[in-house]
Scaffold this motif. Sequence first.
Motif, PDB file in Angstrom:
ATOM      1  N   GLU A 121       0.842  -1.213   0.000  1.00  0.00           N
ATOM      2  CA  GLU A 121       0.000   0.000   0.000  1.00  0.00           C
ATOM      3  C   GLU A 121       0.867   1.249   0.000  1.00  0.00           C
ATOM      4  O   GLU A 121       0.567   2.228  -0.684  1.00  0.00           O
ATOM      5  CB  GLU A 121      -0.885   0.023   1.249  1.00  0.00           C
ATOM      6  CG  GLU A 121      -2.033  -0.960   1.235  1.00  0.00           C
ATOM      7  CD  GLU A 121      -2.753  -0.924   2.570  1.00  0.00           C
ATOM      8  OE1 GLU A 121      -3.740  -0.191   2.682  1.00  0.00           O
ATOM      9  OE2 GLU A 121      -2.293  -1.602   3.508  1.00  0.00           O
ATOM     10  N   ARG A 165      -1.353  -7.746  -6.999  1.00  0.00           N
ATOM     11  CA  ARG A 165      -2.543  -7.797  -6.158  1.00  0.00           C
ATOM     12  C   ARG A 165      -3.399  -8.974  -6.584  1.00  0.00           C
ATOM     13  O   ARG A 165      -3.638  -9.190  -7.779  1.00  0.00           O
ATOM     14  CB  ARG A 165      -3.356  -6.516  -6.315  1.00  0.00           C
ATOM     15  CG  ARG A 165      -2.743  -5.332  -5.589  1.00  0.00           C
ATOM     16  CD  ARG A 165      -3.700  -4.167  -5.706  1.00  0.00           C
ATOM     17  NE  ARG A 165      -3.138  -2.938  -5.182  1.00  0.00           N
ATOM     18  CZ  ARG A 165      -3.177  -2.600  -3.901  1.00  0.00           C
ATOM     19  NH1 ARG A 165      -3.730  -3.391  -3.018  1.00  0.00           N
ATOM     20  NH2 ARG A 165      -2.663  -1.456  -3.514  1.00  0.00           N
ATOM     21  N   GLU A 171      -5.382  -8.069  -1.657  1.00  0.00           N
ATOM     22  CA  GLU A 171      -4.049  -8.050  -1.063  1.00  0.00           C
ATOM     23  C   GLU A 171      -2.984  -8.426  -2.100  1.00  0.00           C
ATOM     24  O   GLU A 171      -3.291  -9.099  -3.081  1.00  0.00           O
ATOM     25  CB  GLU A 171      -3.980  -9.102   0.051  1.00  0.00           C
ATOM     26  CG  GLU A 171      -4.995  -8.926   1.137  1.00  0.00           C
ATOM     27  CD  GLU A 171      -4.489  -8.018   2.236  1.00  0.00           C
ATOM     28  OE1 GLU A 171      -3.568  -8.439   2.937  1.00  0.00           O
ATOM     29  OE2 GLU A 171      -5.003  -6.888   2.366  1.00  0.00           O
ATOM     30  N   PHE A 172      -1.743  -8.054  -1.817  1.00  0.00           N
ATOM     31  CA  PHE A 172      -0.648  -8.482  -2.697  1.00  0.00           C
ATOM     32  C   PHE A 172      -0.359  -9.958  -2.449  1.00  0.00           C
ATOM     33  O   PHE A 172      -0.399 -10.418  -1.299  1.00  0.00           O
ATOM     34  CB  PHE A 172       0.615  -7.668  -2.396  1.00  0.00           C
ATOM     35  CG  PHE A 172       0.525  -6.270  -2.924  1.00  0.00           C
ATOM     36  CD1 PHE A 172       0.952  -5.971  -4.203  1.00  0.00           C
ATOM     37  CD2 PHE A 172      -0.014  -5.256  -2.156  1.00  0.00           C
ATOM     38  CE1 PHE A 172       0.846  -4.684  -4.706  1.00  0.00           C
ATOM     39  CE2 PHE A 172      -0.117  -3.968  -2.646  1.00  0.00           C
ATOM     40  CZ  PHE A 172       0.310  -3.675  -3.917  1.00  0.00           C
ATOM     41  N   LEU A 182      -9.205  -6.032  -7.163  1.00  0.00           N
ATOM     42  CA  LEU A 182      -7.887  -6.416  -6.673  1.00  0.00           C
ATOM     43  C   LEU A 182      -7.832  -6.317  -5.155  1.00  0.00           C
ATOM     44  O   LEU A 182      -8.288  -5.332  -4.572  1.00  0.00           O
ATOM     45  CB  LEU A 182      -6.807  -5.534  -7.302  1.00  0.00           C
ATOM     46  CG  LEU A 182      -6.622  -5.716  -8.807  1.00  0.00           C
ATOM     47  CD1 LEU A 182      -5.498  -4.839  -9.313  1.00  0.00           C
ATOM     48  CD2 LEU A 182      -6.343  -7.181  -9.167  1.00  0.00           C
ATOM     49  N   ASN A 232       2.903  -7.861   0.934  1.00  0.00           N
ATOM     50  CA  ASN A 232       1.683  -7.858   1.755  1.00  0.00           C
ATOM     51  C   ASN A 232       1.978  -7.796   3.251  1.00  0.00           C
ATOM     52  O   ASN A 232       1.067  -7.955   4.057  1.00  0.00           O
ATOM     53  CB  ASN A 232       0.833  -9.101   1.441  1.00  0.00           C
ATOM     54  CG  ASN A 232       1.596 -10.371   1.738  1.00  0.00           C
ATOM     55  OD1 ASN A 232       2.809 -10.321   1.929  1.00  0.00           O
ATOM     56  ND2 ASN A 232       0.916 -11.484   1.798  1.00  0.00           N
TER      57      ASN A 232
END
Length: 683
Positions: free
Chosen positions: A38, A516, A509-510, A507, A72
Amino acid sequence: MVRKHRDRKSKGTKVFALAGAVRNTGLVEVPIGTHLGELIYDIGGGIINDKQFKAAQIGGPSGGCIPKQNLNVPLDYETLADLGAIMGSGGLIVMDENTCMVDVARFFIEFVQEESCGKCVPCRTGTRRMLEILERICAGQGEMEDIDRLEELGNFIKTASLCGLGQTAPNPILSTIRHFRKEYEQHIIDKYCEAGVCAGLVRAPCLSACPCGVDVPGFVSMVGDQRYAEALKLHRERNPFASVCARVCFHTCEDKCRRAQLDSPVSIRAVKRFMVDQEVMVQIPEVLENDENAKRKIAIVGAGPAGLSCAYFLARLGYKPVVLESEPRPGGMLVQAIPAYRLPREELAREIRMIESLGVTIETGQMLGRDYTLESLKDDGYELIYLAIGAPLGVDLNIKGSDADGVTEAMSFLRQYNIRGSVPVGKKVVVVGGGNAAIDAARTAMRLGAEEVTVIYRRTREQMPAYAEEIEEALDEGVKLCTLLNPEEFVVKHGKVTGVLCHHMKLGEFDRSGRRRPQDDAEETAEVIEADQVIIAIGQALNKDTTVGNLEVEFNDSGWVKADPRSGATSVPWLLAGGDVATGPSSVAQAIGAGECAAIEIDIRLTGEDHSFWRGYKDQGATFDPDAEPLAYAREKLPTIPLARRRHNFSEVEQPWSEAAALRQARRCLRCDYGKQPTASNE
Ligand SMILES: Cc1cc2nc3c(=O)[nH]c(=O)nc-3n(C[C@H](O)[C@H](O)[C@H](O)COP(=O)(O)OP(=O)(O)OC[C@H]3O[C@@H](n4cnc5c(N)ncnc54)[C@H](O)[C@@H]3O)c2cc1C
């Protein structure tokens, strides 16, 4: 900017100094627990020039490096410590794919070394020793034991130093060894710096980036000097498929071209296209005739770029290998999957004929698992066997309606058209997937008379694995692209597909790929896309049973044959493997490079010596005037045929440049290699 606090243990906010390869730099204050992804993508705006994120160095000069698999993670004290990093001063340097992690470690330890006050020996002397080792590795003089030495020293300095500087100084090194060990090994074993950074290992970044090791600045500058035949000869020293690659190579060389730092990269693939178009009669490369080698029996299974390149390099050493191919035509995916509007068949055939003319025998209609086994080849007297059968199978989408009429799979759709000459095509075609096979199937269906072709992909356009230029061409040709859409079931009437019921995605979380993860978007209602044909293009696979039968060959966790990328060696002493069969779906250039490595390994095993004469540095004579300025022209694209001429035919879309355009583009090259000694990795 302050965002919602989500962390349970560490409290409050933290100011980060966001810097490096990120669009928005500066000081940002975020709640502790904000995810690294993020911070980089939502606040930092993502990576400059849409490059791939590689790592973030967190905590100032003695912080650790966190790789993309951990985008993440929440930024809190405990998590960072677990990953070998620290919160420290809050410095956060974002690094893209062009960063060498060994060089990063060297850079930071150099800084810390200068900062060391000298009061305690572990920090004063230990960091100096670490710097010396890293300088050795970056210069291509490292040894494998150096990695252990760095780890041992690092852990010792951390525990024995008197103050925080020494206690954290080894972090950049220990964390890069932990997360990027492969890069250290490449520097030490292969004398290779993938990022093209370490001066001692890199003659030119484009050259380092080519999986075949083609002397890119060499052939580009020869084209600039109008020495076309010599340029092509130089190219074929390391890659027999010059004409193929001039059309379909993913040109990783251009991604690393230093000219991009001034304006835009040299159009290397297009320069190559002009070069190959100048060839009238195919040149036959240098071959070492050798009666002993000619008697050795070597079988290659699979006539794709990996198998044929292996045969080419073996033939140049005087061997007469036999290539066994299941399909009626050699070429692998180049003939079975990549459509003729991208790769005219005569171009491929010309280069395959050149390989045959060196003494290579290609037997078509010879299928492993049906007509013979690996063991039966061995029993027939073949001393060594190179397995290069690619990833020939498509992957099914096992959802409701998959067995309906009109649902097909991209590999067999493309193969049927390209090899058999015809394939049924619907009026409204939906292609499921985001890779090259999806785009090629969509553009092929368009040319074969489909009225409407829609590609649906569950992630975003930027995340599509297909080559960006191909996606653009497909859209220009009228293919519709619907992203963030996932098929849930095929709508079937009277046994025939009539549509695809799709969920909208968003999309989340990574994931560990650094992207994502798509997840269901509950706010959007499902929709049906009408279709009388669905082509599934979601991956490729290998049938283990027909490939190896009862032979005990090891496979890796992803289901591909486990083979050493440096030599092709497998768990069976007389079997080597390479190309897609060992890596999974990759690229033509990767397959060619793998074929060359296997040929060298085969020669070493049979003779005890390495005779790969073509790898030596080639002095190009007086090709370069060091006083000449690289031309200031902008990068140009190859012209393409008008859209109206692309329907109902497979004419080649890209057209060659004029000589004037080719010369001015070739002369944009900065000649980064000038004055550099040949390095171990590109000799
Ligand atoms: C649709 C599509 C488009 C692509 N576009 C590009 C592109 O533009 N640029 C790029 O660089 N890469 C592209 N690729 C990837 C590239 O084609 C492959 O990575 C490359 O061809 C792999 O080479 P290979 O020799 O390992 O395998 P392959 O090319 O798959 O060749 C393997 C050969 O083995 C044969 N074989 C299979 N099973 C048997 C058996 N049992 N017995 C005997 N022979 C067998 C096959 O028929 C084939 O001829 C594309 C791939 C696909 C599917």
